[in-house]
Every structure is written in C-alpha cells, then in structure tokens.
Write a protein that holds these residues in place. Structure first.
Motif, PDB file in Angstrom:
ATOM      1  N   ALA A  73       0.690  -1.234  -0.078  1.00 22.93           N
ATOM      2  CA  ALA A  73       0.088  -0.306  -0.017  1.00 22.93           C
ATOM      3  C   ALA A  73       0.820   1.238  -0.133  1.00 22.93           C
ATOM      4  O   ALA A  73       1.903   1.358   0.658  1.00 22.93           O
ATOM      5  CB  ALA A  73      -0.947   0.114   1.335  1.00 22.93           C
ATOM      6  N   ALA A  74       0.354   2.322  -0.422  1.00 28.46           N
ATOM      7  CA  ALA A  74       1.000   3.755  -0.521  1.00 28.46           C
ATOM      8  C   ALA A  74       0.302   4.459   0.787  1.00 28.46           C
ATOM      9  O   ALA A  74      -0.786   4.801   0.391  1.00 28.46           O
ATOM     10  CB  ALA A  74       0.746   4.401  -1.867  1.00 28.46           C
ATOM     11  N   ASN A  75       1.181   4.669   1.354  1.00 23.22           N
ATOM     12  CA  ASN A  75       0.580   5.675   2.772  1.00 23.22           C
ATOM     13  C   ASN A  75       0.785   6.832   2.503  1.00 23.22           C
ATOM     14  O   ASN A  75       2.009   7.417   2.743  1.00 23.22           O
ATOM     15  CB  ASN A  75       1.215   4.761   3.956  1.00 23.22           C
ATOM     16  CG  ASN A  75       0.484   5.347   5.093  1.00 23.22           C
ATOM     17  OD1 ASN A  75       0.298   6.609   5.258  1.00 23.22           O
ATOM     18  ND2 ASN A  75       0.827   4.539   6.418  1.00 23.22           N
ATOM     19  N   VAL A  76       0.025   7.615   2.138  1.00 25.94           N
ATOM     20  CA  VAL A  76       0.332   9.291   1.666  1.00 25.94           C
ATOM     21  C   VAL A  76       0.089   9.853   2.805  1.00 25.94           C
ATOM     22  O   VAL A  76      -0.969  10.072   3.660  1.00 25.94           O
ATOM     23  CB  VAL A  76      -0.665   9.508   0.674  1.00 25.94           C
ATOM     24  CG1 VAL A  76      -0.348   8.519  -0.532  1.00 25.94           C
ATOM     25  CG2 VAL A  76      -2.218   9.489   0.710  1.00 25.94           C
ATOM     26  N   ALA A  81      -2.130   3.474 -11.351  1.00 26.69           N
ATOM     27  CA  ALA A  81      -1.403   2.080 -11.544  1.00 26.69           C
ATOM     28  C   ALA A  81      -2.026   1.161 -10.629  1.00 26.69           C
ATOM     29  O   ALA A  81      -1.444   0.195 -10.595  1.00 26.69           O
ATOM     30  CB  ALA A  81       0.145   2.433 -11.244  1.00 26.69           C
ATOM     31  N   GLY A  82      -2.981   1.373  -9.826  1.00 31.04           N
ATOM     32  CA  GLY A  82      -3.688   0.360  -9.142  1.00 31.04           C
ATOM     33  C   GLY A  82      -3.190   0.093  -7.762  1.00 31.04           C
ATOM     34  O   GLY A  82      -3.451  -0.814  -7.056  1.00 31.04           O
ATOM     35  N   ALA A  83      -2.351   1.020  -7.407  1.00 38.10           N
ATOM     36  CA  ALA A  83      -1.847   0.931  -5.966  1.00 38.10           C
ATOM     37  C   ALA A  83      -2.979   1.435  -4.979  1.00 38.10           C
ATOM     38  O   ALA A  83      -3.821   2.186  -4.998  1.00 38.10           O
ATOM     39  CB  ALA A  83      -0.787   2.034  -5.706  1.00 38.10           C
ATOM     40  N   ARG A  84      -2.897   0.423  -4.062  1.00 43.05           N
ATOM     41  CA  ARG A  84      -4.073   0.748  -2.835  1.00 43.05           C
ATOM     42  C   ARG A  84      -3.579   2.016  -2.079  1.00 43.05           C
ATOM     43  O   ARG A  84      -2.321   1.928  -1.542  1.00 43.05           O
ATOM     44  CB  ARG A  84      -3.920  -0.539  -1.917  1.00 43.05           C
ATOM     45  CG  ARG A  84      -5.197  -0.303  -0.903  1.00 43.05           C
ATOM     46  CD  ARG A  84      -5.157  -1.578   0.154  1.00 43.05           C
ATOM     47  NE  ARG A  84      -4.977  -2.880  -0.315  1.00 43.05           N
ATOM     48  CZ  ARG A  84      -6.416  -3.310  -0.596  1.00 43.05           C
ATOM     49  NH1 ARG A  84      -7.393  -2.878  -0.204  1.00 43.05           N
ATOM     50  NH2 ARG A  84      -6.369  -4.674  -1.215  1.00 43.05           N
ATOM     51  N   LEU A  85      -4.508   2.841  -1.959  1.00 41.36           N
ATOM     52  CA  LEU A  85      -3.900   4.289  -1.235  1.00 41.36           C
ATOM     53  C   LEU A  85      -4.387   4.164   0.495  1.00 41.36           C
ATOM     54  O   LEU A  85      -5.620   3.673   0.591  1.00 41.36           O
ATOM     55  CB  LEU A  85      -4.548   5.350  -1.733  1.00 41.36           C
ATOM     56  CG  LEU A  85      -4.111   5.726  -3.345  1.00 41.36           C
ATOM     57  CD1 LEU A  85      -4.735   6.940  -3.669  1.00 41.36           C
ATOM     58  CD2 LEU A  85      -2.604   5.709  -3.516  1.00 41.36           C
ATOM     59  N   VAL A  86      -3.719   4.191   1.339  1.00 42.06           N
ATOM     60  CA  VAL A  86      -4.004   4.522   2.640  1.00 42.06           C
ATOM     61  C   VAL A  86      -3.553   6.104   3.064  1.00 42.06           C
ATOM     62  O   VAL A  86      -2.708   6.693   2.308  1.00 42.06           O
ATOM     63  CB  VAL A  86      -3.611   3.424   3.556  1.00 42.06           C
ATOM     64  CG1 VAL A  86      -3.817   2.261   3.078  1.00 42.06           C
ATOM     65  CG2 VAL A  86      -1.910   3.532   3.603  1.00 42.06           C
ATOM     66  N   ALA A  87      -4.095   6.385   4.207  1.00 40.03           N
ATOM     67  CA  ALA A  87      -3.753   7.882   4.409  1.00 40.03           C
ATOM     68  C   ALA A  87      -3.366   8.128   6.067  1.00 40.03           C
ATOM     69  O   ALA A  87      -3.911   7.263   6.888  1.00 40.03           O
ATOM     70  CB  ALA A  87      -4.900   8.670   3.982  1.00 40.03           C
ATOM     71  N   GLY A  88      -2.529   9.036   6.209  1.00 40.90           N
ATOM     72  CA  GLY A  88      -1.905   9.332   7.592  1.00 40.90           C
ATOM     73  C   GLY A  88      -1.462  10.824   7.707  1.00 40.90           C
ATOM     74  O   GLY A  88      -1.495  11.479   6.568  1.00 40.90           O
TER      75      GLY A  88
END
Length: 565
Positions: free
Chosen positions: A400-403, A439-446
């Motif tokens: 996951a991409a933690n943005v 590109a289909g990356a799962r996004l999570v956020a903090g």
C-alpha cells in the motif's frame, strides 16, 4: 433487532457507493443494523430509539490515521510546544516563556519549530543561549528529523568540535568545528545519555491529551508509527496503551507499530514478536494490536538525508556527491524484512526519497520470493519521490501507498529548502498520488502528526487541490497527481482500515460492522474543491458511543486528562 440509535434527515456515505445517499442509519449493540431508505430503516425504530437529527449533515466512516505519533505528540504538547510559533523570533520567545514558567525543569525539552524560520533551516545555539544560558535546551524540529540545542545541552552531552559525525547523522558546525546548534538524524542520538527520560506519567497524560484532539477530528482508529522497546528509563509506550485499555481511557482502536532499532540487529525480532504475542493474548485485535514493525529507510529531503537516485544540487544548482542517507544496506534490509514477514508481521516503511522506495520494494520482493504470498499488508509511507518504473510495483507486490496528503503543496519549506536542491523536473514527480492510484496501488492515508496537523479534512483539501487552503500559490505538480474527494476519503477510511487489519469490522458503513463514524457539517461531495477545508467534524462515534460532540463541548474536551503526581 430494534434500533437503539437512529441517524436521520441527512446524508450517508457508506464507502461502497459512488457518493452519499439520502439515507437513514440504525445502530444497536454498537453495530450498524440498517442503512438505506428511511422507510426501510425506520422499521427497526421503537419508541425507545434515540433519534439523531442530522439536519442535512453528512455521515461518513470514521477516519483512520495510518501514520501518526499520538503519544510523542501529546508529550510535546505538554512540554515546550513551538508549533504555534510563526517566526524565529516567536520560537525564541516561546522558549524564554517556557523556561521562566518552569524554573525547576533541569532540561528544557520540546518540539515543533519550522526549519524555514532560519537561514538554511539550521538555527544556532547562540539564539537559545541568549534566553536560556544556564540550563540545557533541546528542541526537535517540526519534521522530527533534526534538533536545535543550546551550548549547555552540547556540553551536558559531551559533544564538542572533536565529536565526529555519527553514522547516519550530521552536526552543523562553526568554522572551527564547534557544534553550531543544529543536528540531523542520527546525531540526535548523541544527546540520549544526557537527556532526562520521559516518565510514564507524562506519556500517559500525553496519550489522553492527544486523544482529545483526535476524537474532535473524527479519528476513530490509528496506527502509532513509533512504539519503541524502551531503554534508558523512558516510558514504555506499549504499556501506556495496554494500561489505558485496562482503565477504560482508550476510546480509539490502536495498531501499535513497533520500532526497528537500526543499531540492534536481527536479535531484536524475538522481543518484538514476544511483545506482539503478549498484546494479542490479552486484548481484542479490534481494540489494540502490535503486529506491525516500523522501518526507517531514509531521512527527509529538506536536510538532504532522503535517499535519492539522483544527487542533490548545491545552492548554485550544481550537482554534489550527496544522494542522501540509507540507514540500511539493501542486502541487510532484504534480510530482516524477510524475517519480519516470515514472523507474520506487517512492515511499515518510512520511504521518502525514490532510492528508499526502490530499496523497500526490493526488500518486499525478496520477502515474497522467500516466504510466498501472504496477507501481512505491508506499506510505504511518505513517498515524496517515486521513480516511474517503481510505481506499478506497488500493486504487483500488494504494497500500500501510505500518503501524507497535506504535504503535497507549495509552502515555504518546500519552495526554499527542498525543490531548489532536487533534480530538474522533480516537482512533477512529487507525491505522485494520482499516478500511484492510476497504476492500481492501494492508497491509505495518515498525517504524521505532530510533523503536521492531524486534521484529515485539511489533508483531503490538499490531495484534491494540490494547494493549501486559502493560499495564493499554484498547485504542486500536474493535474494528473490530484485525487478525487472519493479517492482520498476512501484512503482515510476503508483504505486505512485495511492496513490496520480492521476492514472486516470497520471502514465502511454497512450492516454488521461496528458503528465507527464521523458526522461532517457539510456534504464534502457537493462543495467546490477550493472550499473542502470549510467542512468540520461535529460528532465522532466509536462502537455506537458518541465520544465527541461539538455542540456539547464547544471545544476538543472529550476526556479528562489525569494530573501527574
């Protein structure tokens, strides 16, 4: 089942629909039992049902912050807090006031100063000496990758012109080598033996102080991204959490991310796993778990320690030999990440520069090659720069991409201390959220609070606009890097619920799931993009309990903060 609580006369965003619905929502025994058309949901209502009139407001799943430091933030709020200073002069004045108000503290400790207040981002010891000459002063900066100290602090720690820069760190120096006042990364550890430890009582008070603020921002769960194995008499933050659960003081759902000490080697994994298992054997996973490990791969761009493929530029725009700092050799990173993965634990990477991102993805690929596919749900946080060839690897590796969306805009630190020293064209590749999503990356956020505000709505505003609220600056990067309201809201709710292994019970509003939700005064899906920041949280509910109600408090006070003996 009959409804104990009914939300009516408003909008509901379930997380499973394209946008909000004009709907009612019913709760019983802490869980959602119905959501949908009023005539259908109202069949669950009895005369005993508590009815909540939304009056046109919007109900959303509770925000979950996937990268935050609540205990450290709370401690800093209770120490010399510089987050409200808006200039070098204000920061120094705040230190002087705090010292005067706390004459018995042996060290003045605190945090929150901004690098852009000072030339080159490096304040001098003399500025502090002028207001506190007789006691050590040690103040961490806003991004927590550097510190500012006075002469007495350097002396107490035995740091002099003869002290070499430690591996993974750097001291700013005067012409004769004397420490100038600012230290970066691993050089901060040179003060550890001299600084007084943080006592347990202060850490506990800090947790509850932070929780008050975060509940008022609609946050119902978080991943604490730095829970170290304690040493030197410091409070054990994991014990703070377990004690808060036992006392009934912890309202949010917490994933405690255990810190991987880069000096401790592979031997620390056994204790990390034992601490994970001790928590798992005592507490419900939905309340508290410690099944994730934080790995700091590199530093930050503003002090030139983020690990880059391209060299940093000097103040004249010429290439240097500096590519930042990798805290681990790539082969070492692969080895212990593979071992952590084999233990069934999640890895939470700090990976800010594009070379750090490559290293982290390479380590995850090595772990998969050795251990096979699993459901550990690894993630990379910050992602200031990502090479185009690495973007599709997130989806391929289920990483996951933690943005931290609030950072994706032009501001003083970005424009004076970062962009001028990066390779040409770096602005277009900054915080490539849109490219990752495409590109289909799962996004999570903090939020990375206290590095920046924990307010999810402020971060959402920047993710959608690539500009800070009410700032007359151009968007950062191309339009393709912007996210939609739905994309960033989903990242902050069921995306982060997935990373916290809470998605089976939280993250969306549907029958059977826990009633963790937030109420916003405005329907953010109908607001013009430039006005997203106007939305505010009016209520926060966890497990069917209202833990914050703005109309009752008028501020962020939701829980009492115990007085330290």
């Amino acid at each position: 089942m009959h409804a104990e609580i009914l939300f009516e006369n408003g909008w509901v965003y379930t997380g499973n629909d394209a946008g909000p619905l004009r709907a009612n929502l019913a709760i019983a025994k802490g869980r959602i039992i119905a959501v949908g058309q009023p005539e259908d949901v109202n069949r669950t209502v009895t005369p005993e049902t508590t009815r909540v009139d939304l009056d046109g407001q919007l109900v959303i799943p509770g925000f979950q912050d996937a990268h935050i430091h609540p205990i450290f933030a709370g401690i800093e709020l209770l120490q010399c807090d510089l987050t409200q200073a808006r200039s070098a002069e204000e920061a120094v004045a705040a230190v002087a006031r705090y010292a005067a108000d706390n004459p018995d503290e042996p060290w003045i400790s605190g945090a929150g100063w901004s690098m852009d207040f000072f030339p080159g981002g490096t304040p001098t010891r003399q500025l502090l000496d002028a207001v506190v000459p007789d006691r050590p002063v040690y103040l961490i900066n806003r991004d927590h990758h550097g510190a500012w100290a006075n002469t007495a602090a350097f002396a107490a720690a035995g740091i002099s012109a003869d002290t070499p820069d430690p591996e993974g760190g750097r001291l700013e120096r005067e012409e004769d080598g004397t420490p100038a006042g600012t230290v970066h990364e691993g050089a901060m550890d040179l003060f550890n033996a001299a600084k007084p430890p943080v006592p347990y009582e202060l850490a506990y008070r800090g947790l509850l102080a932070s929780q008050q603020l975060l509940l008022a921002q609609g946050i119902t769960a978080w991943q604490d991204a730095w829970v170290p194995i304690p040493e030197g008499g410091h409070a054990d933050h994991l014990n703070v959490y377990t004690d808060a659960v036992k006392a009934g003081d912890l309202k949010v759902r917490v994933t405690a991310c255990q810190w991987w000490d880069r000096t401790a080697g592979m031997g620390q994994l056994q204790e990390i796993v034992e601490r994970r298992d001790r928590v798992a054997g005592t507490f419900d996973h939905q309340t508290l778990n410690a099944n994730t490990v934080k790995v700091m791969v590199d530093g930050v761009a503003e002090n030139y320690t983020a690990a880059m493929h391209h060299v940093y530029l000097d103040h004249h725009g010429h290439p240097t030999e500096n590519r930042g700092i990798e805290f681990f050799a790539p082969d070492e990173l692969k080895e212990f990440v593979t071992a952590i993965d084999a233990s069934g634990m999640q890895v939470h990477f700090h990976a800010l520069g594009d070379r750090a991102v490559t290293d982290a993805l390479d380590a995850l690929e090595a772990a998969r090659d050795t251990n096979g596919v699993n459901d550990n749900r690894h993630h990379l946080a910050h992602l200031q720069l990502v090479r185009s060839e690495d973007v599709p690897r997130f989806a391929a590796l289920n990483a996951a991409a933690n943005v931290q969306a609030l950072w994706a805009c032009h501001e003083e630190q970005m424009d004076t201390l970062t962009l001028p020293f990066l390779e040409p064209g770096a602005e277009d590749r900054h915080y490539p959220f849109g490219e990752l999503a495409s590109a289909g990356a799962r996004l999570v956020a903090g939020s990375d609070w206290p590095v920046s505000t924990a307010d999810p709505i402020a971060a959402m505003h920047v993710a959608v606009n690539r500009a800070a609220p009410e700032e007359d600056l151009p968007p950062l990067g191309p339009e393709s890097q912007k996210l939609s309201v739905k994309q960033i809201l989903d990242a902050y709710t069921h995306g982060s619920a997935w990373i916290n292994h809470l998605d089976a019970e939280t993250g969306t509003l549907e029958p059977g799931k826990l009633a963790d939700l937030a109420v916003l005064n405005l329907n953010i899906f109908d607001l013009p993009a430039q006005e997203l920041h106007r939305a505010e949280v009016t209520q926060t509910w966890i497990g069917g309990e209202c833990v914050y109600d703005r109309s009752h408090t008028g501020n962020t006070e939701t829980l009492p903060v115990p007085v330290m003996p």
